[in-house]
Design an enzyme around this catalytic site. Structure first.
Site, mmCIF file in Angstrom:
data_model
loop_
_atom_site.group_PDB
_atom_site.id
_atom_site.type_symbol
_atom_site.label_atom_id
_atom_site.label_comp_id
_atom_site.label_asym_id
_atom_site.label_seq_id
_atom_site.Cartn_x
_atom_site.Cartn_y
_atom_site.Cartn_z
ATOM 1 N N ARG A 126 0.849 -1.193 0.000
ATOM 2 C CA ARG A 126 0.000 0.000 0.000
ATOM 3 C C ARG A 126 0.891 1.251 0.000
ATOM 4 O O ARG A 126 0.609 2.234 -0.665
ATOM 5 C CB ARG A 126 -0.949 0.008 1.213
ATOM 6 C CG ARG A 126 -1.684 1.321 1.336
ATOM 7 C CD ARG A 126 -2.889 1.354 2.299
ATOM 8 N NE ARG A 126 -2.914 0.379 3.333
ATOM 9 C CZ ARG A 126 -2.191 0.431 4.474
ATOM 10 N NH1 ARG A 126 -1.381 1.444 4.711
ATOM 11 N NH2 ARG A 126 -2.283 -0.532 5.359
ATOM 12 N N LYS A 128 -9.588 7.772 -18.501
ATOM 13 C CA LYS A 128 -9.971 8.366 -19.777
ATOM 14 C C LYS A 128 -8.778 8.311 -20.747
ATOM 15 O O LYS A 128 -8.318 7.241 -21.084
ATOM 16 C CB LYS A 128 -10.484 9.785 -19.532
ATOM 17 C CG LYS A 128 -11.520 9.861 -18.402
ATOM 18 C CD LYS A 128 -12.762 9.081 -18.744
ATOM 19 C CE LYS A 128 -13.845 8.961 -17.711
ATOM 20 N NZ LYS A 128 -13.627 9.145 -16.327
ATOM 21 N N ASP A 150 -8.257 19.894 -13.009
ATOM 22 C CA ASP A 150 -8.587 18.564 -13.524
ATOM 23 C C ASP A 150 -8.278 18.599 -15.027
ATOM 24 O O ASP A 150 -8.979 19.253 -15.796
ATOM 25 C CB ASP A 150 -10.066 18.264 -13.248
ATOM 26 C CG ASP A 150 -10.462 16.861 -13.694
ATOM 27 O OD1 ASP A 150 -9.855 16.340 -14.656
ATOM 28 O OD2 ASP A 150 -11.398 16.294 -13.105
ATOM 29 N N TYR A 205 -17.249 17.795 -13.506
ATOM 30 C CA TYR A 205 -17.787 16.439 -13.632
ATOM 31 C C TYR A 205 -18.786 16.158 -12.491
ATOM 32 O O TYR A 205 -18.518 16.491 -11.337
ATOM 33 C CB TYR A 205 -16.615 15.450 -13.604
ATOM 34 C CG TYR A 205 -17.007 14.016 -13.415
ATOM 35 C CD1 TYR A 205 -17.858 13.387 -14.331
ATOM 36 C CD2 TYR A 205 -16.548 13.284 -12.331
ATOM 37 C CE1 TYR A 205 -18.226 12.068 -14.153
ATOM 38 C CE2 TYR A 205 -16.908 11.962 -12.155
ATOM 39 C CZ TYR A 205 -17.751 11.366 -13.064
ATOM 40 O OH TYR A 205 -18.122 10.060 -12.885
HETATM 41 C C1 LIG Z 1 -13.300 15.274 -15.834
HETATM 42 C C2 LIG Z 1 -13.393 14.099 -14.913
HETATM 43 N N1 LIG Z 1 -12.784 14.148 -13.719
HETATM 44 C C3 LIG Z 1 -12.847 13.108 -12.853
HETATM 45 C C4 LIG Z 1 -13.546 11.960 -13.149
HETATM 46 C C5 LIG Z 1 -13.617 10.839 -12.139
HETATM 47 O O1 LIG Z 1 -12.744 9.818 -12.503
HETATM 48 P P1 LIG Z 1 -12.958 8.253 -12.197
HETATM 49 O O2 LIG Z 1 -14.177 7.826 -12.917
HETATM 50 O O3 LIG Z 1 -11.693 7.636 -12.681
HETATM 51 O O4 LIG Z 1 -13.118 8.146 -10.703
HETATM 52 C C6 LIG Z 1 -14.185 11.857 -14.383
HETATM 53 C C7 LIG Z 1 -14.923 10.620 -14.723
HETATM 54 O O5 LIG Z 1 -15.755 10.564 -15.584
HETATM 55 C C8 LIG Z 1 -14.106 12.956 -15.292
HETATM 56 O O6 LIG Z 1 -14.727 12.916 -16.488
#
Ligand SMILES: Cc1ncc(COP(=O)(O)O)c(C=O)c1O
Length: 401
Positions: free
Chosen positions: A57, A206, A181, A109
């Site tokens: 971990r 993604k 992000d 998101y």
């Molecule tokens: C812009 C964005 N940030 C964060 C996330 C969250 O990521 P995860 O699904 O890997 O937890 C997503 C997921 O769709 C996203 O599109």
């Protein structure tokens, strides 16, 4: 090693393939092995292997290689990897304490919105969701308790942009930790740390992974203080990624630049096609010259990326007809894989945002979000036109909407 100094002498594509990834010393294996182990033999009592390896971990060499690679690609000094994008966002909340306040973009998101409002708020953090595309307007939201600025650019799903240099200057002026992000663009298109931002976070699920086969999150920073806080919480909270998943993302990163270039090429051509189609009311894509922040897109981003959002005339029925007639675009949540996906934000990814808030933001029932893949352009064009024609027929059948 999770530490990596940016080595600007090597190009992005070279670092995507080599950063953190020397041949393995026992066999010379060119690919970093998947260290599928939970623990390590100790050299003696109280003596972890090489003074470092004690429990997986805390540290795992496959994960460490990915962490070094993402640090390098984001022009950072430190990288960390977690079980998902949201696990990473959640770990970043440990930079804050009860009573602190965060300024957040207003169309982040949906899962980020849910994490902040439905989970973090109950621990005494507070959030203001505001339009970060106008940095000057943010002054009014700063309070003595404000500690963080959280930005997505382009936003999801409306592809609004925030000027990152201006955002970083604003954050420094008010002593806020700035977080971007960077999921939608990846470091190939945009490098926030180089523009003065403190932390970059990704859903590596993604584009970084790029093949829709793994859920994982990463962050990168140049700040030793932020890194040490985050490394401590990575171990103390424990939302780490597994070594196989780390390996999959590393494999994805090796082709990031060629994939991103093709995503943008296909997306640009398809966005232009949509602007001319009678079934389409509006196209959101930062690569179109009528995007309100086209000049900023040209300055801040290498390409406009692979995400295109459309508003179809005829609302939900048109959106349904369009999405259900696709043969190549798969109706699915998520984005950023090699294959094209279609999402209906109001019903799918952004359903956790209350309906009145969605309406305020412009996430209407006619809005569809396309993650443009790297298939043959002509095939995508045929499929998209099939969908738009179905939307046009549905809109005629329900003209009152
Ligand atoms: C812009 C964005 N940030 C964060 C996330 C969250 O990521 P995860 O699904 O890997 O937890 C997503 C997921 O769709 C996203 O599109």
């Amino acid at each position: 090693m999770t530490h990596h100094s940016p080595d600007n002498e090597l190009g992005f594509e070279t670092r995507a393939i080599h950063a953190g990834q020397s041949p393995e010393p026992v066999t010379g294996a060119v690919t970093v092995p998947i260290f599928q182990t939970s623990t390590y033999a100790q050299e003696g009592l109280g003596r972890p292997y090489q003074g470092v390896y004690e429990y997986a971990r805390t540290i795992n060499p496959t994960r460490s290689a990915l962490e070094a690679c993402i640090a390098s690609l984001e022009d950072g000094t430190y990288g960390l990897a977690f079980a998902s994008g949201l696990a990473t966002a959640s770990n970043l909340m440990n930079l804050l304490s009860a009573g602190d306040h965060v300024i957040v973009g207003d169309d982040v998101y949906g899962g980020t919105y849910r994490l902040f409002t439905a989970v973090m708020q109950k621990f005494g953090l507070s959030f203001d969701f505001v339009d970060t595309s106008n940095i000057e307007s943010l002054e009014q939201y700063v309070r003595p308790q404000t500690k963080m600025l959280w930005i997505e650019t382009p936003t999801n799903p409306l592809l609004k942009l925030t000027d990152l240099e201006a955002a970083a200057a604003f954050a420094h002026r008010h002593n806020l930790i700035s977080v971007v992000d960077n999921t939608f663009l990846t470091p190939w298109n945009q490098r926030p740390l180089s523009l003065g931002i403190d932390v970059v976070v990704h859903s590596a699920t993604k584009y970084l992974g790029g093949h829709s086969d793994v859920v994982l999150g990463v962050m990168a920073t140049r700040s030793r203080e932020i890194y040490e806080n985050q490394k401590f919480h990575q171990n103390a909270v424990g939302a780490v990624c597994g070594p196989f998943d780390a390996w999959l993302v590393m494999r994805g990163l090796k082709t990031l630049s060629v994939r991103m270039a093709r995503h943008a090429e296909n997306a640009t051509a398809l966005a232009r096609l949509c602007t001319a189609h009678p079934a389409v009311e509006k196209v959101y894509y930062p690569g179109l010259s009528d995007h309100p922040q086209y000049a900023l897109a040209q300055r801040q981003m290498r390409t406009p990326g692979g995400m295109v959002s459309l508003v179809l005339k005829g609302g939900l029925e048109a959106a349904r007809a369009c999405m259900e007639s696709f043969k190549l675009f798969t109706l699915a949540e998520s984005l950023g894989g090699v294959e094209s996906l279609a999402d209906h934000p109001a019903i799918m990814t952004h359903a956790s945002i209350p309906a009145d808030r969605r309406a305020e933001l412009g996430i209407t029932d006619g809005l569809i979000r396309l993650s443009i893949g790297i298939e043959t352009y002509e095939d995508l064009r045929t499929d998209l036109l099939r969908g738009l024609e179905a939307a046009a027929r549905a809109a005629e059948l329900s003209p009152a909407i």
